[in-house]
Design a protein around this motif. Sequence first.
Motif, mmCIF file in Angstrom:
data_model
loop_
_atom_site.group_PDB
_atom_site.id
_atom_site.type_symbol
_atom_site.label_atom_id
_atom_site.label_comp_id
_atom_site.label_asym_id
_atom_site.label_seq_id
_atom_site.Cartn_x
_atom_site.Cartn_y
_atom_site.Cartn_z
ATOM 1 N N PHE A 50 -8.304 -19.925 7.248
ATOM 2 C CA PHE A 50 -7.600 -18.310 6.815
ATOM 3 C C PHE A 50 -7.137 -18.258 5.543
ATOM 4 C CE2 PHE A 50 -7.122 -19.017 11.453
ATOM 5 C CZ PHE A 50 -8.057 -18.090 12.041
ATOM 6 N N SER A 51 -7.204 -16.646 4.929
ATOM 7 C CA SER A 51 -6.329 -16.350 3.950
ATOM 8 C C SER A 51 -6.246 -14.797 4.206
ATOM 9 C CB SER A 51 -6.862 -16.529 2.550
ATOM 10 O OG SER A 51 -8.217 -16.088 2.371
ATOM 11 N N TRP A 52 -5.256 -14.126 3.553
ATOM 12 C CA TRP A 52 -4.849 -12.920 3.965
ATOM 13 C C TRP A 52 -4.261 -12.180 2.800
ATOM 14 C CZ3 TRP A 52 -0.411 -9.855 4.604
ATOM 15 C CH2 TRP A 52 0.839 -10.571 4.563
ATOM 16 N N GLU A 53 -4.515 -10.940 2.708
ATOM 17 C CA GLU A 53 -3.845 -9.922 1.765
ATOM 18 C C GLU A 53 -3.656 -8.609 2.320
ATOM 19 O OE1 GLU A 53 -6.466 -9.309 -1.462
ATOM 20 O OE2 GLU A 53 -8.271 -8.496 -0.110
ATOM 21 N N GLU A 54 -2.688 -7.925 1.804
ATOM 22 C CA GLU A 54 -2.425 -6.367 2.075
ATOM 23 C C GLU A 54 -3.225 -5.636 1.450
ATOM 24 O OE1 GLU A 54 1.227 -3.071 2.493
ATOM 25 O OE2 GLU A 54 1.644 -5.467 1.932
ATOM 26 N N VAL A 55 -3.855 -4.528 1.667
ATOM 27 C CA VAL A 55 -4.810 -3.620 1.028
ATOM 28 C C VAL A 55 -4.497 -2.266 1.432
ATOM 29 C CG1 VAL A 55 -6.770 -5.349 0.978
ATOM 30 C CG2 VAL A 55 -6.595 -3.546 2.902
ATOM 31 N N GLU A 56 -4.949 -1.253 0.773
ATOM 32 C CA GLU A 56 -4.766 0.217 0.821
ATOM 33 C C GLU A 56 -5.873 0.433 2.000
ATOM 34 O OE1 GLU A 56 -2.102 1.800 -0.454
ATOM 35 O OE2 GLU A 56 -1.841 0.082 -1.442
ATOM 36 N N CYS A 57 -5.607 1.873 2.227
ATOM 37 C CA CYS A 57 -6.307 2.620 3.612
ATOM 38 C C CYS A 57 -7.827 1.999 3.613
ATOM 39 C CB CYS A 57 -6.170 4.039 3.427
ATOM 40 S SG CYS A 57 -6.826 5.024 4.773
ATOM 41 N N LEU A 58 -8.084 1.421 4.752
ATOM 42 C CA LEU A 58 -9.519 1.203 5.087
ATOM 43 C C LEU A 58 -10.402 2.296 5.893
ATOM 44 C CD1 LEU A 58 -8.998 -2.531 5.812
ATOM 45 C CD2 LEU A 58 -10.201 -1.439 3.969
ATOM 46 N N GLY A 59 -9.647 3.455 6.142
ATOM 47 C CA GLY A 59 -10.224 4.608 6.779
ATOM 48 C C GLY A 59 -10.299 4.622 8.249
ATOM 49 N N ALA A 60 -9.594 3.742 8.951
ATOM 50 C CA ALA A 60 -9.351 3.796 10.368
ATOM 51 C C ALA A 60 -8.136 4.313 10.898
ATOM 52 C CB ALA A 60 -9.902 2.351 11.004
ATOM 53 N N CYS A 61 -7.815 5.439 10.307
ATOM 54 C CA CYS A 61 -6.354 5.809 10.474
ATOM 55 C C CYS A 61 -5.745 6.198 11.966
ATOM 56 C CB CYS A 61 -5.870 6.966 9.857
ATOM 57 S SG CYS A 61 -6.286 6.648 7.841
ATOM 58 N N SER A 62 -6.842 6.713 12.705
ATOM 59 C CA SER A 62 -6.770 7.193 14.116
ATOM 60 C C SER A 62 -6.894 5.931 14.960
ATOM 61 C CB SER A 62 -7.871 8.022 14.516
ATOM 62 O OG SER A 62 -9.068 7.366 14.333
ATOM 63 N N ASN A 63 -7.039 4.892 14.396
ATOM 64 C CA ASN A 63 -7.033 3.419 15.321
ATOM 65 C C ASN A 63 -6.155 2.638 14.767
ATOM 66 O OD1 ASN A 63 -9.137 4.789 16.802
ATOM 67 N ND2 ASN A 63 -10.417 3.373 16.488
ATOM 68 N N ALA A 64 -5.006 3.022 14.009
ATOM 69 C CA ALA A 64 -3.946 2.044 13.680
ATOM 70 C C ALA A 64 -3.120 1.517 14.499
ATOM 71 C CB ALA A 64 -3.216 3.058 12.397
ATOM 72 N N PRO A 65 -2.590 0.341 14.268
ATOM 73 C CA PRO A 65 -2.756 -0.475 12.952
ATOM 74 C C PRO A 65 -4.038 -1.223 13.161
ATOM 75 C CG PRO A 65 -1.168 -1.526 14.179
ATOM 76 C CD PRO A 65 -1.520 -0.349 15.168
ATOM 77 N N MET A 66 -4.590 -1.857 11.819
ATOM 78 C CA MET A 66 -5.783 -2.342 11.864
ATOM 79 C C MET A 66 -5.971 -3.314 10.749
ATOM 80 S SD MET A 66 -7.971 -1.063 8.973
ATOM 81 C CE MET A 66 -9.445 -1.569 9.793
ATOM 82 N N VAL A 67 -7.005 -4.208 10.854
ATOM 83 C CA VAL A 67 -7.270 -5.065 9.850
ATOM 84 C C VAL A 67 -8.604 -5.206 9.837
ATOM 85 C CG1 VAL A 67 -5.325 -6.605 10.328
ATOM 86 C CG2 VAL A 67 -7.387 -7.396 11.470
ATOM 87 N N GLN A 68 -9.179 -5.805 8.531
ATOM 88 C CA GLN A 68 -10.662 -6.075 8.514
ATOM 89 C C GLN A 68 -10.617 -7.395 8.292
ATOM 90 O OE1 GLN A 68 -13.610 -3.938 5.685
ATOM 91 N NE2 GLN A 68 -13.476 -5.840 4.340
ATOM 92 N N ILE A 69 -11.580 -8.083 9.047
ATOM 93 C CA ILE A 69 -11.708 -9.619 8.725
ATOM 94 C C ILE A 69 -13.356 -9.855 8.253
ATOM 95 C CG2 ILE A 69 -11.820 -11.980 9.860
ATOM 96 C CD1 ILE A 69 -9.767 -10.741 12.066
ATOM 97 N N SER A 70 -13.332 -10.602 7.260
ATOM 98 C CA SER A 70 -14.434 -10.821 6.550
ATOM 99 C C SER A 70 -14.852 -12.333 6.676
ATOM 100 C CB SER A 70 -14.556 -10.376 4.838
ATOM 101 O OG SER A 70 -14.269 -8.906 4.651
ATOM 102 N N ASN A 71 -16.060 -12.642 6.815
ATOM 103 C CA ASN A 71 -16.603 -14.083 6.944
ATOM 104 C C ASN A 71 -18.184 -13.894 6.652
ATOM 105 O OD1 ASN A 71 -17.643 -13.291 9.572
ATOM 106 N ND2 ASN A 71 -15.736 -13.940 10.411
ATOM 107 N N GLN A 72 -18.678 -15.148 7.056
ATOM 108 C CA GLN A 72 -20.278 -15.191 6.893
ATOM 109 C C GLN A 72 -20.886 -14.428 7.743
ATOM 110 O OE1 GLN A 72 -21.411 -19.490 6.821
ATOM 111 N NE2 GLN A 72 -21.092 -19.558 4.649
ATOM 112 N N ASP A 73 -20.377 -13.935 8.899
ATOM 113 C CA ASP A 73 -20.853 -13.246 9.675
ATOM 114 C C ASP A 73 -21.000 -11.511 9.445
ATOM 115 O OD1 ASP A 73 -21.788 -15.295 11.391
ATOM 116 O OD2 ASP A 73 -19.724 -15.059 12.518
ATOM 117 N N GLY A 74 -20.056 -11.174 8.748
ATOM 118 C CA GLY A 74 -20.155 -9.859 8.242
ATOM 119 C C GLY A 74 -18.616 -9.422 7.728
#
Length: 270
Positions: free
Chosen positions: A131-155
């Motif tokens: 793992f590694s992580w970072e804080e980012v600005e709005c990802l456009g899923a405000c109505s389902n907050a809080p949320m994260v995006q997880i990126s890997n080889q699968d997508g």
Amino acid sequence: MSVRRLAKTQPDSFAFSKDSEAKVAFWMNKYPEERKASAVIPLLWIAQKQDGWVSEPAMREIAARCAMPYIRVYEVATFYTMFNLEPVGEHLIQVCGTTPCWLRGADGLKAVCEKRIGKKGRGNISADGKFSWEEVECLGACSNAPMVQISNQDGDFYYEDLTPEALEAMLDDLAAGKTVEHGPVTRRHASEPVKAKVPVLEDAALFDGSAAKAAPLPHSARPASKAKPASKARPKAADAKPAAKAKPAAKTPAAKKPAAKKPAVKKKDD
């Protein structure tokens, strides 16, 4: 945007894998020969999905494939923050910290990441390399907050309606090599309400079109308009009287200035 630079430690070489070559061929065939440079962003993305980041040798390989100077590829890769310029964990977690997610508990998610992974930043990889992580600005899923995006080889997938406990359980599963279902962890569909007292959209007729009634479109059936009375025929150009010439405007006489009075001449005495 802060300055983005390449990692100090770079591999000796780069080569696309067999699976990546098939994707490269698709994008290279999409553009005409004189427009090969248009494939630079897709090729950078393919390289990142293969290795997890974009190395300097990868940029040189892409420059050769796209028949463009290396510096142009470097400019693109360093401009777009979606490209990782240094190695990252197998799963890169991006925690949204913008107002809606913050109000709904994003601080708790960041606390879990700090405890399980360590200091935030793409280059700060957990001890197991997962793992590694970072804080980012709005990802456009405000109505389902809080949320994260997880990126890997699968997508690159969204995980929403999170709690600290739910995120920690997800990290356990990912560390164990298990597949984690993306979307709202509450299993609600999209952004449907979960605490509504009155069930909504449960009748299929409300959205499958069967309850719709045919209705005329606006202005589709206009009433027949009454015939307009025939207008009087205009005289032909030959019969038309020539237009009277405008008379020149009469000149108004200029106001005369009063004559200057001559001084009276005194007569000499005889």
